[in-house]
Design a protein around this motif. Sequence first.
Motif, PDB file in Angstrom:
ATOM      1  N   PHE A   5      25.165 -92.389 -27.984  1.00  0.00           N
ATOM      2  CA  PHE A   5      25.368 -93.180 -26.780  1.00  0.00           C
ATOM      3  C   PHE A   5      24.054 -93.531 -26.098  1.00  0.00           C
ATOM      4  N   PRO A   6      24.044 -94.633 -25.347  1.00  0.00           N
ATOM      5  CA  PRO A   6      22.854 -94.999 -24.569  1.00  0.00           C
ATOM      6  C   PRO A   6      22.518 -93.919 -23.539  1.00  0.00           C
ATOM      7  N   GLU A   7      21.262 -93.880 -23.154  1.00  0.00           N
ATOM      8  CA  GLU A   7      20.776 -92.866 -22.225  1.00  0.00           C
ATOM      9  C   GLU A   7      21.549 -92.832 -20.909  1.00  0.00           C
ATOM     10  N   VAL A   8      21.964 -93.999 -20.413  1.00  0.00           N
ATOM     11  CA  VAL A   8      22.674 -94.042 -19.135  1.00  0.00           C
ATOM     12  C   VAL A   8      23.993 -93.262 -19.214  1.00  0.00           C
ATOM     13  N   PHE A  84      34.346 -93.551  -1.624  1.00  0.00           N
ATOM     14  CA  PHE A  84      33.533 -94.519  -2.367  1.00  0.00           C
ATOM     15  C   PHE A  84      33.147 -93.956  -3.726  1.00  0.00           C
ATOM     16  N   SER A  85      32.615 -94.827  -4.582  1.00  0.00           N
ATOM     17  CA  SER A  85      32.019 -94.458  -5.867  1.00  0.00           C
ATOM     18  C   SER A  85      30.652 -95.106  -5.939  1.00  0.00           C
ATOM     19  N   TYR A  86      29.749 -94.509  -6.680  1.00  0.00           N
ATOM     20  CA  TYR A  86      28.432 -95.089  -6.866  1.00  0.00           C
ATOM     21  C   TYR A  86      28.495 -96.179  -7.924  1.00  0.00           C
ATOM     22  N   SER A  87      27.601 -97.151  -7.808  1.00  0.00           N
ATOM     23  CA  SER A  87      27.451 -98.163  -8.853  1.00  0.00           C
ATOM     24  C   SER A  87      26.067 -97.975  -9.453  1.00  0.00           C
ATOM     25  N   TYR A  88      25.870 -98.537 -10.624  1.00  0.00           N
ATOM     26  CA  TYR A  88      24.612 -98.357 -11.344  1.00  0.00           C
ATOM     27  C   TYR A  88      23.927 -99.700 -11.484  1.00  0.00           C
ATOM     28  N   ASP A  89      22.704 -99.782 -10.983  1.00  0.00           N
ATOM     29  CA  ASP A  89      21.943-101.021 -11.077  1.00  0.00           C
ATOM     30  C   ASP A  89      20.814-100.911 -12.103  1.00  0.00           C
ATOM     31  N   ASP A  90      20.668 -99.742 -12.717  1.00  0.00           N
ATOM     32  CA  ASP A  90      19.552 -99.523 -13.647  1.00  0.00           C
ATOM     33  C   ASP A  90      20.027 -99.561 -15.101  1.00  0.00           C
ATOM     34  N   LEU A  91      20.907-100.482 -15.421  1.00  0.00           N
ATOM     35  CA  LEU A  91      21.510-100.511 -16.746  1.00  0.00           C
ATOM     36  C   LEU A  91      20.736-101.343 -17.754  1.00  0.00           C
ATOM     37  N   THR A  92      19.632-101.926 -17.347  1.00  0.00           N
ATOM     38  CA  THR A  92      18.875-102.768 -18.263  1.00  0.00           C
ATOM     39  C   THR A  92      17.612-102.065 -18.745  1.00  0.00           C
ATOM     40  N   ALA A  93      17.608-100.741 -18.658  1.00  0.00           N
ATOM     41  CA  ALA A  93      16.446 -99.983 -19.122  1.00  0.00           C
ATOM     42  C   ALA A  93      16.191-100.274 -20.598  1.00  0.00           C
ATOM     43  N   GLU A  94      14.938-100.227 -20.972  1.00  0.00           N
ATOM     44  CA  GLU A  94      14.566-100.521 -22.350  1.00  0.00           C
ATOM     45  C   GLU A  94      15.332 -99.614 -23.316  1.00  0.00           C
ATOM     46  N   GLY A  95      15.915-100.212 -24.334  1.00  0.00           N
ATOM     47  CA  GLY A  95      16.655 -99.456 -25.334  1.00  0.00           C
ATOM     48  C   GLY A  95      18.118 -99.244 -24.995  1.00  0.00           C
ATOM     49  N   THR A  96      18.543 -99.630 -23.794  1.00  0.00           N
ATOM     50  CA  THR A  96      19.937 -99.454 -23.409  1.00  0.00           C
ATOM     51  C   THR A  96      20.784-100.525 -24.068  1.00  0.00           C
ATOM     52  N   LYS A  97      21.825-100.119 -24.722  1.00  0.00           N
ATOM     53  CA  LYS A  97      22.750-101.056 -25.360  1.00  0.00           C
ATOM     54  C   LYS A  97      24.155-100.726 -24.888  1.00  0.00           C
TER      55      LYS A  97
END
Length: 110
Positions: A5-8, A84-97
């Motif tokens: 799985f991707p790092e995220v 509430f729930s958190y959202s993720y804005d850092d999903l375009t990190a290098e190597g993330t698919k």
Amino acid sequence: MKEVFPEVLVEYFTIVDMLSQDDKIEFWLDEKEFMEKDDYKKGTVKAHGFTQSKTIQDFPLRGKPVFLHVRRRRWLDTATGETFSYSYDDLTAEGTKLTPEFVAFLKEAY
């Protein structure tokens, strides 16, 4: 898990179950109980269960379709009564698919 799985996903989710069948592979993932720093400092925010799971088709493994059953963590601010729930804005990190559907799901606000 980080080999598949991707790092995220590794960073923010835990695999709570897995099922491999002849025609598909399924994973059940729950968001980890990581609170943002500002919410932690408030002292009034606490984990408050999970959202309903959403099923997302991910990239195939070993020629089988992969389905992720993902639950986001809900948080309650006891001072305001806000859930509430958190959202993720850092999903375009290098190597993330990630599939576009999964990226949209992680960026959703509840």
